[in-house]
Design an enzyme around this catalytic site. Structure first.
Site, PDB file in Angstrom:
ATOM      1  N   ARG A   1      25.173  35.283  41.131  1.00 42.51           N
ATOM      2  CA  ARG A   1      26.111  35.969  42.022  1.00 42.51           C
ATOM      3  C   ARG A   1      26.584  37.271  41.389  1.00 42.51           C
ATOM      4  NH1 ARG A   1      31.838  34.201  44.910  1.00 42.51           N
ATOM      5  NH2 ARG A   1      31.150  34.694  47.009  1.00 42.51           N
TER       6      ARG A   1
ATOM      7  N   TYR B   1      34.507  38.416  35.667  1.00 40.87           N
ATOM      8  CA  TYR B   1      34.468  37.386  34.630  1.00 40.87           C
ATOM      9  C   TYR B   1      33.431  37.773  33.563  1.00 40.87           C
ATOM     10  CZ  TYR B   1      37.446  35.168  38.022  1.00 40.87           C
ATOM     11  OH  TYR B   1      38.474  34.923  38.897  1.00 40.87           O
TER      12      TYR B   1
ATOM     13  N   ASN C   1      39.978  41.710  39.519  1.00 39.24           N
ATOM     14  CA  ASN C   1      40.222  41.475  38.094  1.00 39.24           C
ATOM     15  C   ASN C   1      40.092  42.754  37.263  1.00 39.24           C
ATOM     16  OD1 ASN C   1      41.021  38.750  38.010  1.00 39.24           O
ATOM     17  ND2 ASN C   1      38.899  38.063  38.208  1.00 39.24           N
TER      18      ASN C   1
ATOM     19  N   ASN D   1      32.875  39.279  39.949  1.00 42.06           N
ATOM     20  CA  ASN D   1      34.334  39.151  40.024  1.00 42.06           C
ATOM     21  C   ASN D   1      35.102  39.364  38.726  1.00 42.06           C
ATOM     22  OD1 ASN D   1      34.051  38.777  42.701  1.00 42.06           O
ATOM     23  ND2 ASN D   1      34.200  36.545  42.665  1.00 42.06           N
TER      24      ASN D   1
ATOM     25  N   THR E   1      37.436  28.457  44.351  1.00 41.06           N
ATOM     26  CA  THR E   1      38.325  27.843  43.359  1.00 41.06           C
ATOM     27  C   THR E   1      39.489  27.158  44.073  1.00 41.06           C
ATOM     28  OG1 THR E   1      37.723  29.307  41.559  1.00 41.06           O
ATOM     29  CG2 THR E   1      39.958  28.434  41.502  1.00 41.06           C
TER      30      THR E   1
ATOM     31  N   GLN F   1      28.138  26.389  40.466  1.00 45.28           N
ATOM     32  CA  GLN F   1      28.345  27.736  39.926  1.00 45.28           C
ATOM     33  C   GLN F   1      28.810  27.657  38.473  1.00 45.28           C
ATOM     34  OE1 GLN F   1      31.544  30.465  40.912  1.00 45.28           O
ATOM     35  NE2 GLN F   1      30.042  32.003  41.509  1.00 45.28           N
TER      36      GLN F   1
ATOM     37  N   HIS G   1      27.385  32.716  37.520  1.00 44.26           N
ATOM     38  CA  HIS G   1      28.467  33.578  38.031  1.00 44.26           C
ATOM     39  C   HIS G   1      28.503  34.862  37.206  1.00 44.26           C
ATOM     40  CE1 HIS G   1      32.036  34.986  39.810  1.00 44.26           C
ATOM     41  NE2 HIS G   1      32.807  33.913  39.743  1.00 44.26           N
TER      42      HIS G   1
ATOM     43  N   GLY H   1      33.307  31.849  52.936  1.00 44.59           N
ATOM     44  CA  GLY H   1      34.275  31.223  52.055  1.00 44.59           C
ATOM     45  C   GLY H   1      35.413  30.584  52.822  1.00 44.59           C
ATOM     46  N   ARG H   2      36.456  31.378  53.086  1.00 47.17           N
ATOM     47  CA  ARG H   2      37.657  30.830  53.729  1.00 47.17           C
ATOM     48  C   ARG H   2      37.382  30.055  55.014  1.00 47.17           C
ATOM     49  NH1 ARG H   2      40.788  36.321  52.465  1.00 47.17           N
ATOM     50  NH2 ARG H   2      38.634  36.922  52.886  1.00 47.17           N
TER      51      ARG H   2
HETATM   52  C1  PHB Z   1      40.050  32.646  41.579  1.00 49.06           C
HETATM   53  O1  PHB Z   1      40.340  31.613  40.982  1.00 49.06           O
HETATM   54  O2  PHB Z   1      40.880  33.333  42.148  1.00 49.06           O
HETATM   55  C2  PHB Z   1      38.648  33.064  41.616  1.00 49.06           C
HETATM   56  C3  PHB Z   1      37.714  32.352  40.902  1.00 49.06           C
HETATM   57  C4  PHB Z   1      36.392  32.746  40.914  1.00 49.06           C
HETATM   58  C5  PHB Z   1      36.052  33.870  41.620  1.00 49.06           C
HETATM   59  C6  PHB Z   1      36.963  34.571  42.337  1.00 49.06           C
HETATM   60  C7  PHB Z   1      38.272  34.171  42.326  1.00 49.06           C
HETATM   61  O3  PHB Z   1      34.793  34.285  41.591  1.00 49.06           O
END
Ligand code: PHB
Length: 366
Positions: A230, A183, A238, A181, A29, A102, A178, A320-321
């Site tokens: 995922r 959601y 969260n 996390n 994101t 995603q 997705h 990721g990062r």
């Molecule tokens: C975020 O916006 O921090 C974020 C979004 C999607 C994710 C994890 C974190 O799966």
């Protein structure tokens, strides 16, 4: 690249796609969507710069307006969004890359200021998360949600199906549902967020029902070999809790086997954090149970990713990062070149800075 040593740099057959290597760019994101929550020309550059990844999973993207939980995240429900994403996928394909979208609904991780008419976000049950989100004014507590009515669920599934079709029209090679996390789909899975007493709550079978129906609808619409998913079985991200994640996810993976999806993408630990957050959870059991491709994620570097592939603990590894700060991460790993440092201040929102201006090795005179 052909000289590079290691399993990471081998090609891999994923459904109908031949990936150039086994390095995946994880969905990230970045809160830089433009007018109408469509990706901008900057997003085209950003993804094209990263096209040497074996596969890109584009950032989490709303299936419909109430699926938004953060400022300036993109959608895939309007024609303008489909057209804008087509610019992204064309640019990635022109460079020989592959890209998946995603599909996201945030559920209760939202704020009334992001919802039409200030309405409450939707969730399996009216239980507010102890979590924060990023809105126009900055960081705020997420709002109290309302429980989705049983008769709203068919429309929700239909909106996932339409989004999968939109993603294919926008040129994506596949979609990733997705379900991680904290959601919406993850909220349905967990007894800490789902206290429904209908067919979508209670037993593991009932809590997994929505995810499986969404997966079935997407597979029917665009083909199971174009639908990944995922999962984050132990992530407390969260404020999500579950009493017994192992039997839950063993069941989910076995049920997914009947659909033969493209892959499962598993966050092994706390999202973006501790891999050992629940040392009792057996990820290998998921890998072994699942009959298809297993994509591993969370805190991998070149050495640990190579080790995972060598041990057959994964087929693909998502980073990721490292891909945020290194558009040419594949080349840097192949050459054992130093990595750029990530600037955390430019992760969420803003423009080119910290988005498209991280240099490739060539631009650094290496
Ligand atoms: C975020 O916006 O921090 C974020 C979004 C999607 C994710 C994890 C974190 O799966």
């Amino acid at each position: 690249m052909t000289q590079a040593q290691g399993l990471l740099f081998e090609s891999f057959q994923l459904g109908a796609m031949t990936l150039r290597n086994r390095m995946v760019m994880a969905p990230l994101t970045r809160n830089r969507a433009g007018a109408g929550l469509a990706p901008t020309e900057l997003a085209v550059d950003y993804y094209a710069q990263r096209a040497t990844a074996g596969l890109i999973i584009a950032e989490a993207t709303q299936i419909r307006p109430d699926g938004q939980g953060y400022i300036n995240t993109p959608g895939i429900y309007s024609e303008a969004q489909v057209a804008a994403w087509k610019n992204v996928t064309d640019a990635v394909h022109a460079k020989g890359g592959r890209i998946v979208l995603q599909l996201w609904h945030v559920g209760r991780i939202s704020h009334v200021s992001l919802q039409e008419n200030g309405q409450r976000p939707v969730a399996p049950s009216a239980i507010q998360a102890k979590a924060q989100t990023f809105v126009a004014e900055g960081m705020v507590d997420v709002s109290e949600p309302r429980a989705l009515e049983l008769d709203e669920i068919p429309t929700l599934i239909e909106d996932y199906r339409k989004s999968a079709l939109n993603a294919v029209r926008a040129g994506f090679d596949a979609v990733e549902v997705h379900a991680a996390n904290g959601y919406l789909l993850d909220e349905f899975l967990r007894d800490g967020a789902n206290q429904r007493t209908d067919a979508y709550g209670g037993s593991i079978e009932n809590r997994a029902r929505l995810l499986l129906e969404v997966m079935q609808a997407c597979c029917d619409a665009i083909g199971a070999d174009k639908v990944g998913v995922r999962l984050s079985p132990v992530s407390p991200f969260n404020d999500l809790k579950d009493s017994h994640p192992q039997p839950l996810f063993n069941y989910v993976v076995e049920a997914l086997n009947t659909l033969s999806p493209l892959y499962i993408h598993v966050i092994e630990g706390a999202t973006g954090g501790d891999r050992k957050v629940d040392p009792t959870f057996d990820f290998r059991a998921l890998r072994d149970r699942f009959h298809g491709v297993y994509m591993a994620n969370n805190g991998y570097d070149k050495a640990s990713a190579e080790a995972a592939l060598k041990d057959d603990a994964a087929d693909l590894v998502a980073f990721g990062r490292p891909f945020i700060a290194n558009p040419d991460l594949v080349r840097r790993y192949a050459l054992d070149a130093p990595l750029n440092e990530l600037n955390p201040a430019t992760l969420y929102g803003g423009g080119a800075e910290g988005y498209t201006d991280y240099p490739a090795l060539d631009e650094q005179g290496a």
